[in-house]
Design an enzyme around this catalytic site. Structure first.
Site, PDB file in Angstrom:
ATOM      1  N   ASP A  12       3.369   1.376   0.537  1.00  0.00           N
ATOM      2  CA  ASP A  12       2.019   0.839   0.480  1.00  0.00           C
ATOM      3  C   ASP A  12       1.390   1.449  -0.773  1.00  0.00           C
ATOM      4  OD1 ASP A  12      -0.500  -0.299   1.367  1.00  0.00           O
ATOM      5  OD2 ASP A  12      -1.049   1.738   1.977  1.00  0.00           O
ATOM      6  N   ASP A  14      -2.553   1.709  -1.795  1.00  0.00           N
ATOM      7  CA  ASP A  14      -3.776   2.497  -1.603  1.00  0.00           C
ATOM      8  C   ASP A  14      -3.615   3.463  -0.434  1.00  0.00           C
ATOM      9  OD1 ASP A  14      -4.836   0.998  -3.692  1.00  0.00           O
ATOM     10  OD2 ASP A  14      -5.754  -0.463  -2.345  1.00  0.00           O
TER      11      ASP A  14
END
Length: 187
Positions: A12, A14
Site C-alpha cells: 500500500d 499512504d
C-alpha cells in the site's frame, strides 16, 4: 525474466511508504516518504524480490488533486527508489470514490488483479501484501497473498482493533518487515 509470485511484495502507499493524512496527500510537497521506506524497497529489489504498489487514491474522485499530480508523486517515488538502487515493477491505483461501484477500490482485489496482469502472472498466490489497514489485507485474501500489517499510518489503530488479523504478521514499519523477510526468505 518471469516473475515468481512468492517473491513479490505488494505495498500500500499512504501509511506504508509515505506519511498519510486525513486531509489526503494532495501535492508532491505533501508526499513525504518515511525515512526508511525508500531504502527498504531498494533492499527488497537488490535481494531479487519484485516490488509493486496498490493504492486507493479517492482524492482524485473527490476533486482534491488530479491524475497528473498523482503521476508527479509516483515519478518522485520511482526516482528515489531507483536512486537508492531499487525498482518498482508496477504501480496500480484506484482513482474512484467509495460510492463509484468500481472493482479496483480496496478491499476489492482489482488493483492486485491489475498487478498480476502487468507482471504476466497466472496468480499472486504466496505474494506478500503489506498494508496499514484491514482493507489492504482483505484485498490480498482472494488473491492468495500473505498478509503483513505495519504499525505506521493507520496500522497501530488497525492492530488495536484486532479484527480480521488472524495469520497476519505485524511489524513496526516497512523496514522491520524487510529485515525479517530478508533474514527468513529463501532465494
Amino acid at each position: 525474466m518471469p516473475y515468481d509470485a512468492s517473491r513479490i511484495v505488494i505495498l500500500d502507499r499512504d501509511g506504508v511508504i509515505n506519511r498519510d493524512s486525513e486531509a489526503y496527500i494532495k501535492s508532491l510537497e505533501e508526499w513525504q516518504p518515511y525515512p526508511s521506506s525508500i531504502e527498504a524497497i531498494a533492499r527488497l529489489t537488490r535481494a531479487g524480490l519484485t516490488v509493486a504498489v496498490a493504492t486507493n487514491q479517492s482524492g482524485i474522485a473527490r476533486g482534491f488533486y488530479d491524475e497528473a499530480t498523482l503521476s508527479l508523486m509516483h515519478a518522485e517515488l520511482r526516482r528515489r527508489v531507483q536512486e537508492a538502487g531499487g525498482n518498482i515493477a508496477h504501480i496500480a491505483y484506484c482513482p474512484h470514490g467509495p460510492g463509484d461501484a468500481c472493482d479496483c477500490r480496496k478491499p476489492l482485489p482489482g488493483l492486485l488483479e491489475q498487478i498480476r496482469e502487468a507482471l504476466g502472472l497466472d496468480n499472486l498466490k504466496g505474494s506478500w501484501m503489506v498494508g496499514d489497514s484491514l482493507r489492504d489485507l482483505q484485498a490480498g485474501e482472494p488473491m492468495g497473498c500473505r498478509p503483513v500489517l505495519v504499525r505506521t499510518g493507520k496500522g497501530s489503530q488497525t492492530e488495536a482493533k484486532g479484527v480480521g488479523l488472524e495469520g497476519t504478521l505485524v511489524f513496526d514499519d516497512l523496514a522491520g518487515f524487510t529485515d525479517w523477510l530478508l533474514a527468513n526468505e529463501r532465494p
